[in-house]
Design a protein around this motif. Structure first.
Motif, short mmCIF file in Angstrom:
data_model
loop_
_atom_site.label_atom_id
_atom_site.label_comp_id
_atom_site.label_asym_id
_atom_site.label_seq_id
_atom_site.Cartn_x
_atom_site.Cartn_y
_atom_site.Cartn_z
N LEU A 198 37.62 57.05 83.06
CA LEU A 198 36.66 58.11 82.76
C LEU A 198 35.68 57.60 81.72
O LEU A 198 34.53 57.32 82.02
N PHE A 199 36.15 57.44 80.48
CA PHE A 199 35.38 56.81 79.40
C PHE A 199 36.35 55.94 78.61
O PHE A 199 37.56 56.20 78.58
N PRO A 200 35.87 54.92 77.90
CA PRO A 200 36.76 54.14 77.03
C PRO A 200 37.37 55.02 75.95
O PRO A 200 36.65 55.81 75.31
N VAL A 201 38.67 54.90 75.73
CA VAL A 201 39.33 55.80 74.78
C VAL A 201 38.82 55.59 73.36
O VAL A 201 38.76 56.54 72.57
N HIS A 202 38.42 54.35 73.01
CA HIS A 202 37.92 54.14 71.65
C HIS A 202 36.56 54.82 71.46
O HIS A 202 36.24 55.27 70.36
N VAL A 203 35.77 54.92 72.52
CA VAL A 203 34.49 55.63 72.44
C VAL A 203 34.74 57.14 72.32
O VAL A 203 34.11 57.82 71.51
N ILE A 204 35.68 57.65 73.13
CA ILE A 204 36.02 59.07 73.04
C ILE A 204 36.53 59.39 71.64
O ILE A 204 36.13 60.39 71.01
N GLY A 205 37.42 58.53 71.10
CA GLY A 205 37.99 58.77 69.79
C GLY A 205 36.95 58.78 68.68
O GLY A 205 36.99 59.63 67.78
N SER A 206 36.00 57.87 68.76
CA SER A 206 34.95 57.81 67.73
C SER A 206 34.08 59.06 67.75
O SER A 206 33.75 59.63 66.70
N LEU A 207 33.70 59.50 68.95
CA LEU A 207 32.86 60.69 69.05
C LEU A 207 33.63 61.94 68.68
O LEU A 207 33.09 62.85 68.03
N PHE A 208 34.89 62.00 69.06
CA PHE A 208 35.77 63.10 68.67
C PHE A 208 35.85 63.20 67.14
O PHE A 208 35.70 64.28 66.56
N ARG A 209 36.07 62.07 66.48
CA ARG A 209 36.12 62.04 65.02
C ARG A 209 34.81 62.53 64.42
O ARG A 209 34.79 63.34 63.48
N CYS A 210 33.70 62.05 64.93
CA CYS A 210 32.38 62.41 64.41
C CYS A 210 32.14 63.91 64.52
O CYS A 210 31.70 64.55 63.56
N LYS A 211 32.45 64.48 65.67
CA LYS A 211 32.20 65.91 65.87
C LYS A 211 33.16 66.76 65.03
O LYS A 211 32.76 67.81 64.49
N PHE A 212 34.40 66.33 64.91
CA PHE A 212 35.34 67.11 64.11
C PHE A 212 34.93 67.09 62.64
O PHE A 212 34.92 68.14 61.97
N MET A 213 34.60 65.92 62.11
CA MET A 213 34.24 65.83 60.71
C MET A 213 32.96 66.58 60.40
O MET A 213 32.82 67.18 59.32
N ALA A 214 32.01 66.59 61.33
CA ALA A 214 30.79 67.38 61.13
C ALA A 214 31.13 68.87 61.09
O ALA A 214 30.60 69.62 60.26
N GLY A 215 32.02 69.29 61.98
CA GLY A 215 32.44 70.69 61.97
C GLY A 215 33.22 71.05 60.72
O GLY A 215 33.10 72.16 60.19
N LEU A 216 34.03 70.10 60.22
CA LEU A 216 34.79 70.33 59.00
C LEU A 216 33.85 70.51 57.81
O LEU A 216 34.06 71.39 56.96
N GLN A 217 32.81 69.69 57.74
CA GLN A 217 31.84 69.81 56.65
C GLN A 217 31.13 71.17 56.71
O GLN A 217 30.86 71.79 55.68
#
Length: 412
Positions: A198-217
């Motif tokens: 589907l997509f590389p898991v490391h790419v999914i993980g990086s974008l997941f982290r970015c979106k979560f941390m933006a939402g947390l802020q």
């Protein structure tokens, strides 16, 4: 009814001798001496303890042929109760079969880093919602990048929240079933993803982290988090999260879409621990199975505490749909995608998939059937069959409840 039940696959299973409710009945008062329960925990415990007891009333099963009589008490239907999820799961799966697309699917798991567990426990409604949104947004954003499918597309995602490990520790994660491809943004064609990628898991993980941390802020800036430290040490911990890898696990794609959603059904209505996993319980220890032949031994108080970690906030929705599967697209974009796809099921289930042997055969059952008929269709148990004379002449007469106010039932 016999001393054995059947699981949805039709395999006979002995009724558990020990139940989670028994442990709560014997040890909850002791737990209360040193622990306070939230309102949601109080409601769930009240339901669990009362389930299938005279407290909720029920019916008297009486055979008109031989005179056999046996009381059958009502279920609490609380989503945290180990005894009340089998038929709800079956109804959910059958209802979802109307929305499946004849494509292959991927199973991905998004896990919250351990550094955020205490924050999630203190702010479950906000953090769990952010976990859902960040996982879905990461997948949907990647699908709109032509780099992956050759054209921007909209995926279909069904996600379910779990908060536990096999030994009942707190471990929030979201299981996602994702379509193997998507509807092009101009809605002119279906764009298929490769079966093994589907997509590389490391790419999914990086974008997941970015979106979560933006939402947390954002949650922090708007003051929506309780007991959240804002000092320099806390800021350093947040910065550390930006530098760590966030775990996203992807399983190989399935074939047959109907089997996929039946597989997902095992996750949607699962509770922290089933009664079948309990080995023994007394005043000193509770022993339960984790994986294979492994077991864990804890005190009754510790067991209750671990179980209560996984009581969700009242009315928090733990099954959510995104993209093509979102309710706003169910009658529009989802149906457009269906019209563009060949009629009939996708390829057969991938038999080299690690879970292929666990997928039940597809057999459509009307989810609106009355519960005795649904139970018979799914398990082969006939609630109207007299255990003494073996005639289908059981009639049900109401029994009054032992108390006026039944436990509250919660939505999924």
């Amino acid at each position: 009814m016999s001393d054995h039940a059947r699981c949805p696959s039709g395999v006979a299973m002995a009724r558990p001798v020990i139940e989670v409710a028994d442990i709560f009945r014997r040890h909850l008062d002791g737990y209360r001496h040193s622990h306070a329960l939230t309102l949601g925990q109080e409601r769930a415990v009240r339901a669990l303890v009362a389930c299938r007891t005279p407290a909720l009333g029920g019916h008297l099963d009486r055979c008109t042929t031989c005179g056999f009589e046996k009381p059958a008490y009502n279920s609490c239907r609380n989503r945290h109760c180990p005894k009340c999820q089998a038929l709800e799961q079956a109804r959910w799966v059958e209802a979802r079969l109307d929305r499946i697309l004849p494509v292959h699917y991927f199973h991905l798991v998004f896990t919250l880093p351990s550094e955020l567990h205490s924050l999630a426990y203190r702010n479950p409604r906000e953090i769990f919602a952010l976990l859902f949104r960040s996982a879905a947004d990461a997948l949907l954003a990647l699908a709109t990048d032509p780099k992956w499918f050759g054209v921007a597309a909209k995926l279909g995602i069904t996600a379910v929240l779990h908060t536990w490990t096999r030994d009942l520790h707190f471990h929030p994660h979201v299981h996602c079933i994702v379509t193997g491809g998507g509807l092009s943004l101009d809605q002119s064609r279906w764009v298929e993803a490769p079966r093994d990628f589907l997509f590389p898991v490391h790419v999914i993980g990086s974008l997941f982290r970015c979106k979560f941390m933006a939402g947390l802020q954002e949650l922090l800036a708007t003051g929506k988090l309780h007991d959240y430290a804002t000092d320099r040490a806390a800021r350093r911990r947040r910065q550390h999260l930006y530098r760590t890898s966030w775990v996203v696990y992807a399983k190989r794609s399935f074939g047959g879409p109907e089997q996929v959603f039946r597989y997902l059904g095992r996750y949607t209505h699962r509770v922290a621990i089933s009664n079948a996993r309990l080995v023994s319980a007394d005043d000193l220890a509770v022993v339960f199975r984790t994986r294979d032949a492994d077991t864990v031994t804890v005190s009754p108080t510790e067991f209750i505490g671990r179980f209560l970690l996984h009581i969700l906030p009242s009315h928090f929705v733990k099954i959510r749909h995104f993209g093509l599967m979102a309710s706003g697209n169910a009658l529009t974009k989802l149906e457009r995608a269906r019209a563009l796809l060949p009629a009939g099921p996708a390829a057969d289930v991938c038999r080299d998939h690690p879970d292929a042997d666990q997928l039940p055969e597809v057999a459509h059952v009307d989810p609106t059937l009355p519960w005795p008929a649904l139970l018979l269709a799914l398990t082969g148990i006939d609630a109207l069959l007299c255990p003494r004379c073996q005639q289908r002449t059981i009639v049900r007469e109401p029994l009054p409840p032992a108390r006026a106010s039944p436990p509250e039932r919660e939505s999924t």
